[in-house]
Design a protein around this motif. Structure first.
Motif, PDB file in Angstrom:
ATOM      1  N   VAL A  12       0.839  -1.200   0.000  1.00  0.00           N
ATOM      2  CA  VAL A  12       0.000   0.000   0.000  1.00  0.00           C
ATOM      3  C   VAL A  12       0.875   1.252   0.000  1.00  0.00           C
ATOM      4  O   VAL A  12       0.614   2.215  -0.740  1.00  0.00           O
ATOM      5  CB  VAL A  12      -0.950  -0.006   1.214  1.00  0.00           C
ATOM      6  CG1 VAL A  12      -1.628   1.342   1.381  1.00  0.00           C
ATOM      7  CG2 VAL A  12      -1.999  -1.102   1.048  1.00  0.00           C
ATOM      8  N   THR A  19      -2.295  -2.004  -4.033  1.00  0.00           N
ATOM      9  CA  THR A  19      -3.559  -2.315  -3.375  1.00  0.00           C
ATOM     10  C   THR A  19      -3.426  -3.625  -2.612  1.00  0.00           C
ATOM     11  O   THR A  19      -2.785  -4.557  -3.085  1.00  0.00           O
ATOM     12  CB  THR A  19      -4.693  -2.447  -4.408  1.00  0.00           C
ATOM     13  OG1 THR A  19      -4.818  -1.220  -5.108  1.00  0.00           O
ATOM     14  CG2 THR A  19      -6.027  -2.781  -3.746  1.00  0.00           C
ATOM     15  N   VAL A  32      -5.342  -3.800 -11.097  1.00  0.00           N
ATOM     16  CA  VAL A  32      -6.143  -3.155 -10.064  1.00  0.00           C
ATOM     17  C   VAL A  32      -7.257  -2.333 -10.706  1.00  0.00           C
ATOM     18  O   VAL A  32      -8.418  -2.406 -10.304  1.00  0.00           O
ATOM     19  CB  VAL A  32      -5.265  -2.267  -9.167  1.00  0.00           C
ATOM     20  CG1 VAL A  32      -6.115  -1.467  -8.196  1.00  0.00           C
ATOM     21  CG2 VAL A  32      -4.259  -3.127  -8.405  1.00  0.00           C
TER      22      VAL A  32
END
Length: 225
Positions: free
Chosen positions: A123, A128, A203
């Protein structure tokens, strides 16, 4: 790597601080409520933040709202949200943010130290990290678009949403990199998503899918770990 932590439970926050310090992180501040968290972010400009979903005074969504405010004030601020349970509405709010640097983990994941710190670093690096249980529940109800996906493709989709690259998916599912590449291509094709995006392509694809269909998809097979 400097961390600002928003957690009102003194025992948990103290434990997190000890854990993070032992893993090479620096806990710059611990905030017990949303206002203190926003002030700490402004003061310390951390590399990553950890925020409980529910903070005083009402213990509803103060943490999520504070995290969103912090990212508005400091675009791209990495935020890892911790929650006692899967709260689909709040997870969905995070998934709606396509800028990266977002994570959502259940609190019991903290006890798996290597897994937790790996997610935190991912992160902090703009990636993610989504808890497998969160992904499973977001993909828990019937919906046409995912009906065409095979069980293996749903596994790959869930691991993509967690932020794993091809090699990581291959290791977890014990398949070849070529097989992963093929499955990802099939997912993009069946969901009608462009595979030409760069950067966080996986993502973005997963987030676009979840935003478009509201998380209404058939049961996803739980990823192997």
């Amino acid at each position: 790597m400097r961390v600002v932590l928003a957690e009102d439970n003194v025992l948990l926050s103290s434990g997190l601080k000890l854990l993070l310090n032992s893993q090479g992180f620096e806990v710059a501040a611990i905030a017990a409520d949303a206002c203190a968290f926003l002030a700490a972010v402004e003061t310390h400009r951390p590399d990553v933040t950890i925020v409980d979903v529910r903070l005083p005074p009402s213990f509803r969504d103060e943490g999520i709202r504070a995290a969103a405010q912090a990212r508005r004030d400091h675009p791209g601020l990495p935020v890892l949200v911790l929650s006692q349970y899967v709260e689909q509405e709040y997870a969905g709010r995070l998934l709606a943010d396509t800028r990266g640097g977002i994570g959502y983990l259940l609190k019991d994941r903290v006890s798996r130290i290597a897994e937790f710190t790996d997610a935190l670093r991912r992160v902090a690096g703009g990636g993610t990290a989504m808890d497998p249980e969160v992904i499973a529940q977001l993909l828990a109800r019937g919906g046409d678009p995912v009906e065409a996906l095979t069980a293996r493709e749903r596994e790959v989709l869930a691991l993509m949403a967690e932020g794993h690259d091809n090699a990581g998916i291959a290791r977890r599912l014990v398949i070849t990199d070529n097989a992963v590449h093929k499955h990802i291509g099939n997912v993009f094709l069946k969901l009608g998503l462009s595979a030409g995006d760069s950067g966080h392509r996986r993502v973005r694809a997963v987030l676009a899918y979840l935003r478009r269909y509201g998380g209404n998809a058939p049961d996803a097979t739980t990823p192997h770990h």
